[in-house]
Design an enzyme around this catalytic site. Structure first.
Site, mmCIF file in Angstrom:
data_model
loop_
_atom_site.group_PDB
_atom_site.id
_atom_site.type_symbol
_atom_site.label_atom_id
_atom_site.label_comp_id
_atom_site.label_asym_id
_atom_site.label_seq_id
_atom_site.Cartn_x
_atom_site.Cartn_y
_atom_site.Cartn_z
ATOM 1 N N LYS A 5 0.850 -1.206 0.000
ATOM 2 C CA LYS A 5 0.000 0.000 0.000
ATOM 3 C C LYS A 5 0.871 1.237 0.000
ATOM 4 O O LYS A 5 1.806 1.344 0.804
ATOM 5 C CB LYS A 5 -0.857 0.003 1.278
ATOM 6 C CG LYS A 5 -1.799 1.174 1.372
ATOM 7 C CD LYS A 5 -3.104 0.889 0.664
ATOM 8 C CE LYS A 5 -3.956 2.102 0.427
ATOM 9 N NZ LYS A 5 -3.571 2.907 -0.748
ATOM 10 N N LYS B 165 4.478 2.393 8.654
ATOM 11 C CA LYS B 165 3.295 3.208 8.984
ATOM 12 C C LYS B 165 2.040 2.345 9.106
ATOM 13 O O LYS B 165 1.273 2.478 10.047
ATOM 14 C CB LYS B 165 3.112 4.248 7.874
ATOM 15 C CG LYS B 165 2.174 5.360 8.198
ATOM 16 C CD LYS B 165 2.007 6.295 7.021
ATOM 17 C CE LYS B 165 3.321 6.909 6.563
ATOM 18 N NZ LYS B 165 3.154 7.834 5.434
ATOM 19 N N LYS C 17 5.253 1.905 -2.826
ATOM 20 C CA LYS C 17 5.242 3.309 -3.265
ATOM 21 C C LYS C 17 5.564 3.358 -4.739
ATOM 22 O O LYS C 17 6.262 2.474 -5.260
ATOM 23 C CB LYS C 17 6.283 4.120 -2.488
ATOM 24 C CG LYS C 17 6.025 5.613 -2.479
ATOM 25 C CD LYS C 17 5.023 6.023 -1.407
ATOM 26 C CE LYS C 17 4.696 7.481 -1.432
ATOM 27 N NZ LYS C 17 3.873 7.874 -0.281
ATOM 28 N N THR D 289 -5.291 13.025 5.968
ATOM 29 C CA THR D 289 -3.917 13.109 6.486
ATOM 30 C C THR D 289 -3.819 14.300 7.449
ATOM 31 O O THR D 289 -3.255 14.185 8.544
ATOM 32 C CB THR D 289 -2.909 13.234 5.331
ATOM 33 O OG1 THR D 289 -3.213 12.227 4.366
ATOM 34 C CG2 THR D 289 -1.485 13.036 5.818
ATOM 35 N N ASN E 86 -2.115 19.276 -0.453
ATOM 36 C CA ASN E 86 -3.177 18.531 0.223
ATOM 37 C C ASN E 86 -2.921 18.462 1.725
ATOM 38 O O ASN E 86 -3.772 18.812 2.537
ATOM 39 C CB ASN E 86 -3.266 17.118 -0.381
ATOM 40 C CG ASN E 86 -4.266 16.247 0.374
ATOM 41 O OD1 ASN E 86 -4.173 16.080 1.589
ATOM 42 N ND2 ASN E 86 -5.245 15.707 -0.320
ATOM 43 N N SER F 19 -7.484 5.584 3.597
ATOM 44 C CA SER F 19 -7.343 4.779 2.376
ATOM 45 C C SER F 19 -7.739 3.329 2.657
ATOM 46 O O SER F 19 -8.400 2.684 1.830
ATOM 47 C CB SER F 19 -5.894 4.806 1.884
ATOM 48 O OG SER F 19 -5.690 5.859 0.968
HETATM 49 P P1 NAD Z 1 1.003 18.066 -2.728
HETATM 50 O O1 NAD Z 1 1.571 17.878 -4.051
HETATM 51 O O2 NAD Z 1 -0.481 18.214 -2.591
HETATM 52 O O3 NAD Z 1 1.674 19.334 -2.005
HETATM 53 C C1 NAD Z 1 3.059 19.473 -1.838
HETATM 54 C C2 NAD Z 1 3.323 20.875 -1.304
HETATM 55 O O4 NAD Z 1 4.718 21.004 -1.035
HETATM 56 C C3 NAD Z 1 2.975 21.984 -2.290
HETATM 57 O O5 NAD Z 1 2.414 23.077 -1.578
HETATM 58 C C4 NAD Z 1 4.327 22.366 -2.872
HETATM 59 O O6 NAD Z 1 4.365 23.698 -3.365
HETATM 60 C C5 NAD Z 1 5.188 22.187 -1.645
HETATM 61 N N1 NAD Z 1 6.618 22.044 -1.969
HETATM 62 C C6 NAD Z 1 7.194 21.332 -2.960
HETATM 63 N N2 NAD Z 1 8.528 21.495 -2.926
HETATM 64 C C7 NAD Z 1 8.789 22.321 -1.895
HETATM 65 C C8 NAD Z 1 9.959 22.866 -1.355
HETATM 66 N N3 NAD Z 1 11.159 22.586 -1.882
HETATM 67 N N4 NAD Z 1 9.853 23.675 -0.272
HETATM 68 C C9 NAD Z 1 8.645 23.958 0.260
HETATM 69 N N5 NAD Z 1 7.496 23.469 -0.206
HETATM 70 C C10 NAD Z 1 7.571 22.676 -1.273
HETATM 71 O O7 NAD Z 1 1.522 16.821 -1.848
HETATM 72 P P2 NAD Z 1 0.916 16.278 -0.487
HETATM 73 O O8 NAD Z 1 0.031 15.140 -0.798
HETATM 74 O O9 NAD Z 1 0.431 17.406 0.326
HETATM 75 O O10 NAD Z 1 2.224 15.636 0.181
HETATM 76 C C11 NAD Z 1 3.103 16.386 1.012
HETATM 77 C C12 NAD Z 1 3.910 15.439 1.868
HETATM 78 O O11 NAD Z 1 3.017 14.650 2.674
HETATM 79 C C13 NAD Z 1 4.778 14.426 1.121
HETATM 80 O O12 NAD Z 1 5.937 14.164 1.872
HETATM 81 C C14 NAD Z 1 3.895 13.195 1.088
HETATM 82 O O13 NAD Z 1 4.637 12.014 0.888
HETATM 83 C C15 NAD Z 1 3.291 13.269 2.456
HETATM 84 N N6 NAD Z 1 2.058 12.519 2.646
HETATM 85 C C16 NAD Z 1 0.991 12.704 1.838
HETATM 86 C C17 NAD Z 1 -0.182 12.003 2.098
HETATM 87 C C18 NAD Z 1 -1.430 12.228 1.310
HETATM 88 O O14 NAD Z 1 -2.474 11.681 1.693
HETATM 89 N N7 NAD Z 1 -1.422 13.037 0.273
HETATM 90 C C19 NAD Z 1 -0.232 11.074 3.145
HETATM 91 C C20 NAD Z 1 0.888 10.905 3.946
HETATM 92 C C21 NAD Z 1 2.026 11.635 3.689
#
Ligand code: NAD
Length: 438
Positions: free
Chosen positions: A81, A105, A117, A213, A244, A381
């Protein structure tokens, strides 16, 4: 961002937890020790790595090939997953690390799932809608033979979302139908939807998944704060990342009464001492195409209310809670000693390097680890997967009630492990996971 191999970082965290576990004086036989060592050795390697190349006919008529991966790390507890990332910096070690963390996790959250992943090396912001759809469908088709509701269940991650999951699940079902010698029934089609989570509700998604999240992060934070027995006062927070996870974390922290004084995205951030209004800030960002200038506090957006701030400055603000919610390695040996927050809530995966962890621990900063803090996403999820398989649709209230229970149970287990093994929360979380995996 610091160029530290995330898989090396993940293995350092793992080795640290194994060392604490091994030295804990648990009474075990020689046979058990041998078995333990062998299982631990196995956990250092993913079970399968799939390399894909996805051709996309670009709008100018040229053909461009995008490289990608799916790493299936461990399925001891259930199907692999984990999300799919579209980003120019994707590389195999990053995807391996992320799939390893997913394994841990899912075990911490006590879900019947393993860890996987995926990632594609691409800057999706440079693609048109039609190019993005081709890439998404092409990637789903390339991994179609190795995924399925009982095999591997992908989801969104950085730069992917419910709409992309919709294209992927549609393509996956098409491929399966073409390969099947007998017609796939309507019920089977519905079940096949369980292959992808994080879908839009119209495509079979779960209520509450999009914000899960962020909401899960708040539940974990509240459960940690309750145990810290700190004096009651209004807490402040700074959040790096406004996608997100970052946006929803900002929204739920704000709704719970925490003052969010800074947020940022890849282009930089804003500092608003009176505290931002997350919804207005997002609306402003959408209108202007960037966060810059969106100093929205109370019920107005006003340039005089704040100032620009860099991503690096945001990390060093004097706040109670620092929330990295973007990418890996942002808290590293160069800045860990200068961090002033009391609590770091790791909503991104792998935001803190192993060296930084030591420095933060020495300063008495509580790090709520990613494999606990952001597990709300995979937890909902798992609910979506279960609903698809059982033909159910739970209300948002029901989803959030179950999420609350899961996050509180996981936090309690991690907290107790960290206390009984006299270690930090990250090592405590790894120990909870390892004991469920061996
Ligand atoms: P996303 O694409 O929706 O958002 C990513 C954000 O990070 C954006 O605002 C982008 O502008 C910003 N960003 C990118 N590069 C950057 C940088 N160098 N400095 C500062 N900001 C930067 O992605 P997301 O789903 O919000 O995921 C963010 C993190 O959370 C990741 O590490 C992801 O693996 C983790 N995560 C996501 C989920 C999920 O359900 N989407 C669940 C668990 C963990």
């Amino acid at each position: 961002m610091s160029h530290i191999n995330p898989f090396t970082n993940a293995m350092q965290q793992f080795v640290q937890a194994v060392a604490v576990l091994s030295q804990s004086g648990r009474k075990v036989s020689k046979k058990e020790i041998k078995l333990f060592k062998e299982k631990i050795e196995l956990m250092r390697f993913p079970k399968r790595i799939i390399n894909v190349s996805v051709p996309v006919r670009m709008d100018d008529g040229s053909l461009k090939i995008f490289e990608g991966y799916r790493v299936q790390y461990d399925n001891t507890r259930g199907p692999y997953k984990g999300g799919i990332r579209f980003h120019p910096a994707v590389n195999l070690d990053e995807v391996k690390a992320l799939s390893f963390w997913m394994t841990m996790k899912c075990a911490v959250a006590n879900l019947p799932l393993g860890g996987g992943k995926g990632g594609v090396i691409v800057n999706p912001k440079e693609l048109s809608e039609s190019e993005l759809e081709q890439l998404s469908r092409g990637y789903a088709s390339a991994i179609a033979n190795v995924i399925g509701p009982d095999i591997d269940v992908p989801a969104p991650d950085v730069n992917t979302n419910g709409k992309i999951m919709g294209w992927m699940v549609d393509e996956f079902i098409k491929v399966k139908s073409q390969k099947s010698k007998v017609r796939i029934s309507k019920t089977e089609r519905e079940k096949l939807k369980a292959t992808f989570t994080g879908k839009l509700i119209a495509d079979g998604g779960s209520e509450g998944r999009e914000e899960a999240t962020g909401l899960g992060g708040l539940y974990v934070l509240q459960a940690v704060i309750k145990r810290m027995q700190s004096p009651k006062k209004q807490l402040t927070a700074a959040i790096q990342g406004f996608g997100n996870v970052g946006y929803n974390a900002a929204r739920f922290l704000f709704d719970s009464g925490i003052k969010v004084i800074a947020v940022s995205d890849s282009k930089g951030g804003i500092y608003v001492p009176d505290g931002i209004n997350p919804e207005m800030t997002l609306a402003c960002k959408k209108k202007n195409g960037m966060l810059s200038g969106c100093y929205c506090s109370g019920s107005v957006c006003d340039v005089s209310k704040g100032k620009p701030i860099s991503n690096e400055e945001l990390l060093l603000l004097d706040v109670d809670i620092l929330v990295p919610a973007a990418l890996e390695n942002v808290i590293n040996k160069d800045n860990a000693g200068k961090i002033k927050a009391r609590i770091i809530l790791e909503m991104a995966n792998g935001p803190t390097t192993a060296e930084a962890d030591i420095a933060l621990h020495d300063k008495g900063i509580i790090v709520v680890p990613d494999i606990l803090a952001n597990s709300g996403g995979v937890t909902v999820s798992a609910f979506e997967w279960e609903q698809n398989l059982r033909g159910l649709h739970w209300t948002k209230k029901e989803v959030n009630r179950r999420l609350f229970d899961k996050m509180n149970e996981a936090t309690e287990n991690v907290w107790n492990a960290s206390r009984s093994f006299k270690t930090d929360l990250r090592t405590g979380a790894f120990i909870v996971a390892i004991l469920r995996l061996i």
